[in-house]
Design a protein around this motif. Structure first.
Motif, PDB file in Angstrom:
ATOM      1  N   GLU A   1       7.066   5.660 -13.458  1.00  0.00           N
ATOM      2  CA  GLU A   1       7.931   6.689 -14.033  1.00  0.00           C
ATOM      3  C   GLU A   1       8.530   7.605 -12.981  1.00  0.00           C
ATOM      4  OE1 GLU A   1       5.500   8.690 -16.854  1.00  0.00           O
ATOM      5  OE2 GLU A   1       5.284   6.938 -18.172  1.00  0.00           O
ATOM      6  N   THR A   2       8.059   7.451 -11.731  1.00  0.00           N
ATOM      7  CA  THR A   2       8.576   8.284 -10.649  1.00  0.00           C
ATOM      8  C   THR A   2       9.989   7.859 -10.278  1.00  0.00           C
ATOM      9  OG1 THR A   2       6.374   8.681  -9.721  1.00  0.00           O
ATOM     10  CG2 THR A   2       8.246   8.978  -8.249  1.00  0.00           C
ATOM     11  N   SER A   3      10.854   8.828 -10.062  1.00  0.00           N
ATOM     12  CA  SER A   3      12.245   8.524  -9.713  1.00  0.00           C
ATOM     13  C   SER A   3      12.616   9.198  -8.405  1.00  0.00           C
ATOM     14  CB  SER A   3      13.187   8.980 -10.832  1.00  0.00           C
ATOM     15  OG  SER A   3      14.529   8.763 -10.478  1.00  0.00           O
ATOM     16  N   GLY A   4      13.096   8.404  -7.452  1.00  0.00           N
ATOM     17  CA  GLY A   4      13.627   8.945  -6.205  1.00  0.00           C
ATOM     18  C   GLY A   4      12.597   9.465  -5.234  1.00  0.00           C
ATOM     19  N   GLU A   5      11.326   9.055  -5.383  1.00  0.00           N
ATOM     20  CA  GLU A   5      10.283   9.587  -4.499  1.00  0.00           C
ATOM     21  C   GLU A   5       9.582   8.515  -3.671  1.00  0.00           C
ATOM     22  OE1 GLU A   5       7.536  11.983  -6.638  1.00  0.00           O
ATOM     23  OE2 GLU A   5       9.066  13.231  -7.578  1.00  0.00           O
ATOM     24  N   LEU A   6       9.937   7.259  -3.900  1.00  0.00           N
ATOM     25  CA  LEU A   6       9.314   6.180  -3.148  1.00  0.00           C
ATOM     26  C   LEU A   6      10.312   5.621  -2.130  1.00  0.00           C
ATOM     27  CD1 LEU A   6       7.433   4.284  -6.008  1.00  0.00           C
ATOM     28  CD2 LEU A   6       6.427   5.734  -4.228  1.00  0.00           C
TER      29      LEU A   6
ATOM     30  N   LEU B   1       9.571  -0.411 -10.282  1.00  0.00           N
ATOM     31  CA  LEU B   1       9.336   0.731  -9.403  1.00  0.00           C
ATOM     32  C   LEU B   1      10.667   1.170  -8.793  1.00  0.00           C
ATOM     33  CD1 LEU B   1       6.110  -0.358  -7.466  1.00  0.00           C
ATOM     34  CD2 LEU B   1       6.292   1.525  -9.101  1.00  0.00           C
ATOM     35  N   ASP B   2      10.958   2.429  -8.845  1.00  0.00           N
ATOM     36  CA  ASP B   2      12.185   2.974  -8.276  1.00  0.00           C
ATOM     37  C   ASP B   2      11.929   3.272  -6.804  1.00  0.00           C
ATOM     38  OD1 ASP B   2      14.641   4.084  -7.803  1.00  0.00           O
ATOM     39  OD2 ASP B   2      14.166   6.009  -8.745  1.00  0.00           O
ATOM     40  N   VAL B   3      12.288   2.316  -5.952  1.00  0.00           N
ATOM     41  CA  VAL B   3      12.007   2.430  -4.520  1.00  0.00           C
ATOM     42  C   VAL B   3      13.321   2.371  -3.751  1.00  0.00           C
ATOM     43  CG1 VAL B   3      10.811   1.437  -2.537  1.00  0.00           C
ATOM     44  CG2 VAL B   3       9.777   1.301  -4.820  1.00  0.00           C
ATOM     45  N   LYS B   4      13.544   3.333  -2.865  1.00  0.00           N
ATOM     46  CA  LYS B   4      14.693   3.303  -1.984  1.00  0.00           C
ATOM     47  C   LYS B   4      14.296   2.577  -0.707  1.00  0.00           C
ATOM     48  CE  LYS B   4      18.082   6.086   0.513  1.00  0.00           C
ATOM     49  NZ  LYS B   4      18.567   7.448   0.854  1.00  0.00           N
ATOM     50  N   ALA B   5      14.970   1.466  -0.429  1.00  0.00           N
ATOM     51  CA  ALA B   5      14.638   0.663   0.748  1.00  0.00           C
ATOM     52  C   ALA B   5      15.595   0.971   1.892  1.00  0.00           C
ATOM     53  CB  ALA B   5      14.694  -0.815   0.409  1.00  0.00           C
ATOM     54  N   VAL B   6      15.015   1.284   3.046  1.00  0.00           N
ATOM     55  CA  VAL B   6      15.788   1.455   4.277  1.00  0.00           C
ATOM     56  C   VAL B   6      15.480   0.244   5.138  1.00  0.00           C
ATOM     57  CG1 VAL B   6      16.226   2.886   6.291  1.00  0.00           C
ATOM     58  CG2 VAL B   6      15.642   3.962   4.104  1.00  0.00           C
TER      59      VAL B   6
ATOM     60  N   TYR C   1       0.845  -1.199   0.000  1.00  0.00           N
ATOM     61  CA  TYR C   1       0.000   0.000   0.000  1.00  0.00           C
ATOM     62  C   TYR C   1       0.875   1.243   0.000  1.00  0.00           C
ATOM     63  CZ  TYR C   1       1.011  -0.200   5.024  1.00  0.00           C
ATOM     64  OH  TYR C   1       1.645  -0.261   6.244  1.00  0.00           O
ATOM     65  N   THR C   2       0.269   2.365  -0.328  1.00  0.00           N
ATOM     66  CA  THR C   2       0.988   3.628  -0.366  1.00  0.00           C
ATOM     67  C   THR C   2       0.112   4.717   0.233  1.00  0.00           C
ATOM     68  OG1 THR C   2       2.242   5.127  -1.806  1.00  0.00           O
ATOM     69  CG2 THR C   2       0.192   4.244  -2.692  1.00  0.00           C
ATOM     70  N   ASN C   3       0.596   5.966   0.197  1.00  0.00           N
ATOM     71  CA  ASN C   3      -0.230   7.050   0.725  1.00  0.00           C
ATOM     72  C   ASN C   3      -1.128   7.616  -0.384  1.00  0.00           C
ATOM     73  OD1 ASN C   3       1.327   8.851  -0.831  1.00  0.00           O
ATOM     74  ND2 ASN C   3       2.729   9.279   0.855  1.00  0.00           N
ATOM     75  N   PRO C   4      -2.159   8.352  -0.035  1.00  0.00           N
ATOM     76  CA  PRO C   4      -3.101   8.843  -1.041  1.00  0.00           C
ATOM     77  C   PRO C   4      -2.444   9.688  -2.127  1.00  0.00           C
ATOM     78  CG  PRO C   4      -4.029   9.066   1.158  1.00  0.00           C
ATOM     79  CD  PRO C   4      -2.595   8.671   1.334  1.00  0.00           C
ATOM     80  N   GLU C   5      -1.448  10.459  -1.772  1.00  0.00           N
ATOM     81  CA  GLU C   5      -0.786  11.318  -2.753  1.00  0.00           C
ATOM     82  C   GLU C   5      -0.150  10.486  -3.868  1.00  0.00           C
ATOM     83  OE1 GLU C   5       2.968  14.453  -3.097  1.00  0.00           O
ATOM     84  OE2 GLU C   5       2.359  13.657  -1.143  1.00  0.00           O
ATOM     85  N   LYS C   6       0.582   9.440  -3.481  1.00  0.00           N
ATOM     86  CA  LYS C   6       1.231   8.602  -4.488  1.00  0.00           C
ATOM     87  C   LYS C   6       0.200   7.771  -5.249  1.00  0.00           C
ATOM     88  CE  LYS C   6       5.306  10.065  -3.656  1.00  0.00           C
ATOM     89  NZ  LYS C   6       5.938  10.993  -4.634  1.00  0.00           N
ATOM     90  N   ALA C   7      -0.823   7.294  -4.558  1.00  0.00           N
ATOM     91  CA  ALA C   7      -1.843   6.478  -5.210  1.00  0.00           C
ATOM     92  C   ALA C   7      -2.598   7.262  -6.268  1.00  0.00           C
ATOM     93  CB  ALA C   7      -2.814   5.932  -4.166  1.00  0.00           C
TER      94      ALA C   7
END
Length: 371
Positions: free
Chosen positions: A157-162, A185-190, A142-148
């Motif tokens: 197509e989003t880069s560096g925002e997930l 999906l371009d996702v940065k995992a912590v 799941y994600t937040n409403p803004e990203k959804a």
């Protein structure tokens, strides 16, 4: 003197072989002398996780039903051996516990995945264990409403925002990370969070904006966020059917799988190593999320008793009613169905495993040989 020595040897040998035969006879007739293989016995139920976790809750839910349905009504004692993401306790079970049919083990996807990857610290061999009962689970990303609101095409197509907050790339998080890879999906995992609870809190506090939770945690903790408009489900991680195909999770029939999203994005079915790896680890991590085992070299009579007891256990109406919450309405596997799932989990393409190992090394600086 020689005759006396020979007579003594023969006499001693007779005592030795008589004793051995007596021991074997006692083992073979254990059911006759005690009334049951498990009467007045204690089954040690090894749980390689700390008390209070999901696998521990599963084991403690199962113990009274094991006691009730195993002939002889043995006392079933849960023994927690946490450490190493379940590897410590599973190693101890495999290496030191007697294969007498009275020591059993429960594992989760967090135990299965390191084994499949050949993680350096793994000293157990699931192919040398006999499964008794298994159970699926599921997960939702799941994600937040803004990203959804951007839609799947825009997210790709989003880069560096997930940003994703997780625990370990060699645990259940691996499946979610592979889903990002399949969808590109371009996702940065912590990684390094202590549990899925803390990772969900990180999402709620805005430290991450894409997350996954298992079925129970999602229904209990994320659905309220969805109802409040603070979270939006993207897809379920799915289940693997008996043909090896990814299907919608029966607990989330309205949510698409990543295969459906991929087709929507590219107008073709997914292929390649990431896709094959994803299906393999969904099967090992979610379709067979929990499993209970006994040593493969345990006495055959004990294994048969454990197997037959599972038939009456899953037909127990009280078990069925109470398992709705613990087993999350998923149907448990026993018998041939369970063995088929185990075989599918262990039948891994070596090139797929090597690809995942390289994927972890290149993207998360994780060398599974050193873990």
């Amino acid at each position: 003197m020689k005759t006396k020595h020979l007579s003594f040897f023969i006499f001693s040998s007779c005592i030795f072989f008589t004793a051995c035969n007596t021991i074997e006879a006692n083992d073979a007739s254990e059911q006759t002398t005690t009334g049951s293989l498990y009467e007045d016995r204690v089954i040690s139920f090894v749980v390689p996780f700390q008390a209070g976790g999901g696998t521990d809750v599963f084991a403690r839910f199962m113990t009274p039903y094991f006691s009730e349905h195993i002939s002889g009504s043995p006392r079933v004692q849960v023994e927690n051996i946490p450490g190493g993401g379940s590897i410590t306790g599973t190693n101890e079970y495999a290496q030191t516990r007697k294969p007498n049919g009275r020591n059993i083990l429960t594992t989760s996807g967090s135990s299965h995945i390191p084994y499949i990857l050949g993680q350096g610290s793994v000293q157990y061999d699931l192919s040398n264990m006999t499964p008794i009962i298994g159970s699926p689970s599921g997960g939702v990303v799941y994600t937040n409403p803004e990203k959804a609101s951007q839609g799947v095409h825009e997210l790709v197509e989003t880069s560096g925002e997930l940003f994703y907050a997780g625990m370990s790339p060699t645990g259940l998080d691996l499946i979610t990370l592979l889903s990002f890879e399949v969808l590109n999906l371009d996702v940065k995992a912590v990684l390094g969070y202590e549990g899925k609870g803390p990772s969900r809190v990180a999402f709620e506090q805005g430290e991450s904006n894409i997350d996954y939770q298992t079925t129970t945690a999602y229904n209990r903790n994320v659905v309220p966020l969805v109802e409040e408009g603070r979270a939006v489900p993207l897809y379920s991680l799915g289940q693997i059917d008996e043909n090896g195909d990814l299907i919608r999770d029966p607990q989330f029939p309205d949510l698409p799988t990543i295969e459906e999203l991929y087709i929507e994005l590219h107008d073709e079915v997914p292929t390649g190593e990431a896709w094959e790896a994803y299906k393999q680890f969904v099967g090992a991590g979610f379709t067979l999320q929990k499993a209970v085992w006994v040593h493969d070299d345990a006495p055959e009579a004990h294994k048969q008793e454990l197997h037959s007891s599972m038939i009456s256990l899953i037909e127990d109406e009280q078990f069925q009613a109470q398992s709705e919450e613990i087993l999350e309405n998923y149907q448990p596997f026993i018998g041939d169905d369970l063995q088929d799932r185990i075989n599918a989990m262990l039948d891994v393409n070596e090139s797929t495993v090597n690809w995942v190992r390289q994927f972890l090394l290149e993207n998360y600086d994780v060398d599974v040989n050193r873990l």
